[in-house]
Design a protein around this motif. Structure first.
Motif, PDB file in Angstrom:
ATOM      1  N   PHE A 171       0.763  -1.087  -0.104  1.00 32.80           N
ATOM      2  CA  PHE A 171      -0.058   0.133  -0.044  1.00 32.80           C
ATOM      3  C   PHE A 171       0.794   1.256   0.310  1.00 32.80           C
ATOM      4  O   PHE A 171       0.751   2.279  -0.796  1.00 32.80           O
ATOM      5  N   GLY A 172       1.885   1.281   0.897  1.00 26.79           N
ATOM      6  CA  GLY A 172       2.744   2.302   0.974  1.00 26.79           C
ATOM      7  C   GLY A 172       3.311   2.815  -0.496  1.00 26.79           C
ATOM      8  O   GLY A 172       3.364   3.736  -0.804  1.00 26.79           O
ATOM      9  N   ASP A 173       3.946   1.818  -1.067  1.00 26.58           N
ATOM     10  CA  ASP A 173       4.519   2.049  -2.284  1.00 26.58           C
ATOM     11  C   ASP A 173       3.613   2.395  -3.347  1.00 26.58           C
ATOM     12  O   ASP A 173       3.682   3.273  -4.134  1.00 26.58           O
ATOM     13  N   ALA A 174       2.108   1.658  -3.278  1.00 27.03           N
ATOM     14  CA  ALA A 174       1.309   2.221  -4.320  1.00 27.03           C
ATOM     15  C   ALA A 174       0.849   3.515  -4.161  1.00 27.03           C
ATOM     16  O   ALA A 174       0.654   4.322  -5.090  1.00 27.03           O
ATOM     17  N   TYR A 175       0.688   4.022  -2.802  1.00 25.33           N
ATOM     18  CA  TYR A 175       0.371   5.479  -2.657  1.00 25.33           C
ATOM     19  C   TYR A 175       1.283   6.271  -3.072  1.00 25.33           C
ATOM     20  O   TYR A 175       1.093   7.297  -3.730  1.00 25.33           O
ATOM     21  N   ASP A 180       3.323  10.629  -6.449  1.00 25.35           N
ATOM     22  CA  ASP A 180       4.249  11.366  -7.130  1.00 25.35           C
ATOM     23  C   ASP A 180       3.734  11.635  -8.572  1.00 25.35           C
ATOM     24  O   ASP A 180       4.067  12.707  -9.122  1.00 25.35           O
ATOM     25  N   LYS A 181       3.015  10.608  -8.971  1.00 21.76           N
ATOM     26  CA  LYS A 181       2.723  10.624 -10.593  1.00 21.76           C
ATOM     27  C   LYS A 181       1.456  11.844 -10.843  1.00 21.76           C
ATOM     28  O   LYS A 181       1.358  12.512 -11.745  1.00 21.76           O
ATOM     29  N   ILE A 186      -2.780  16.233 -11.329  1.00 22.88           N
ATOM     30  CA  ILE A 186      -4.370  17.042 -10.999  1.00 22.88           C
ATOM     31  C   ILE A 186      -4.281  18.511 -10.515  1.00 22.88           C
ATOM     32  O   ILE A 186      -5.179  19.254 -11.019  1.00 22.88           O
ATOM     33  N   GLY A 187      -3.027  18.907  -9.710  1.00 20.42           N
ATOM     34  CA  GLY A 187      -3.081  20.165  -9.447  1.00 20.42           C
ATOM     35  C   GLY A 187      -3.024  21.105 -10.680  1.00 20.42           C
ATOM     36  O   GLY A 187      -3.450  22.236 -10.540  1.00 20.42           O
ATOM     37  N   GLU A 194       1.073  23.029 -10.882  1.00 22.37           N
ATOM     38  CA  GLU A 194       1.598  21.835 -10.704  1.00 22.37           C
ATOM     39  C   GLU A 194       2.692  21.700  -9.741  1.00 22.37           C
ATOM     40  O   GLU A 194       2.985  20.818  -8.888  1.00 22.37           O
ATOM     41  N   GLU A 195       3.616  22.704  -9.672  1.00 23.31           N
ATOM     42  CA  GLU A 195       4.713  22.822  -8.664  1.00 23.31           C
ATOM     43  C   GLU A 195       4.596  22.811  -7.141  1.00 23.31           C
ATOM     44  O   GLU A 195       5.058  22.177  -6.703  1.00 23.31           O
TER      45      GLU A 195
END
Length: 243
Positions: A171-175, A180-181, A186-187, A194-195
């Motif tokens: 879960f941690g790696d997936a989150y 990160d991607k 979305i921002g 984005e930054e």
């Protein structure tokens, strides 16, 4: 303190970090709830309810809600009768909070622009100190924790709500991969920024692990420092007492 500190994954001077963090939150102030929805899939509201439940604000208590800008935590505590001073280093965040409080008719709040590292309040003024999703943005975290200890009364309590690192297998790696991607993208779409969203993701990755931060709270002088992990440590509630 080191000559350089992390601003996300970049090394900058302490003064530059403070300036850049200010710019980030001025940029996202009007979209702060949306930002938290994106970073938590909407569950930040449940985490905040649990956090305030742990604080157990009492009628007439004086509580300092640091980095409380838009008022989410303060509103919950004020409804229980606490007298809350909402403080934030960022005037734009405080402005949003004051507008929201007026719209909702929430009373019992004071508003004060403050730097968590150099509070202007006198010693032993507050019964509790809360900070939710704000401590990781402080330039000198140990100094801010010492200031929290200073302004609390004897018997006062500290509560911190913050993102950390999930230890759940997979879960941690997936989150982290999703955050990160996707969150910066979305921002860019919803906020044209984005930054700022990239920094917020990087700042989570750089924050100490749950037991490391618990030790930092103890080092600041708090007794019975403890941590409650949620979702395997993705979010944690730390606490300590001034005794």
């Amino acid at each position: 303190m080191s000559d350089t500190v992390n601003f996300g994954d970049q090394l900058v001077s302490p003064e530059e970090k403070t300036r850049r963090v200010g710019a980030v939150f001025s940029s996202v102030a009007r979209r702060y709830d949306l930002m938290n929805d994106l970073m938590s899939a909407g569950t930040h509201r449940l985490w905040k309810d649990r956090f305030v439940g742990r604080v157990k604000p009492q009628r007439g208590e004086h509580i300092l809600d640091m980095a409380g800008g838009t008022g989410d935590i303060a509103f919950r505590m004020a409804k229980r009768g606490a007298l809350v001073t909402v403080s934030d280093i960022n005037a734009d965040m405080l402005g949003v909070g004051m507008e929201r409080a007026e719209q909702r008719g929430i009373e019992g709040l004071s508003w004060s622009q403050q730097n968590a590292e150099t509070l202007t309040f006198p010693d032993r003024q507050f019964d509790a100190y809360t900070i939710a999703f704000g401590i990781r943005n402080v330039t000198d975290i140990p100094k801010a924790l010492r200031e929290a200890h200073r302004v609390l009364k004897f018997g006062g309590r500290l509560f911190v709500l913050e993102f950390s690192t999930s230890e759940w297998p997979g879960f941690g790696d997936a989150y982290e991969l999703w955050a990160d991607k996707m969150i910066p993208r979305i921002g860019k779409v919803v906020a044209d920024d984005e930054e700022s969203y990239r920094y917020l993701v990087e700042s989570i990755r750089r924050f100490p692990k749950p037991q490391q931060f618990r030790a930092m709270i103890a080092d600041a002088g708090f007794q019975r420092a403890s941590v409650e992990t949620l979702m395997g440590g993705l979010v944690c509630i730390w606490s300590g007492w001034k005794v």
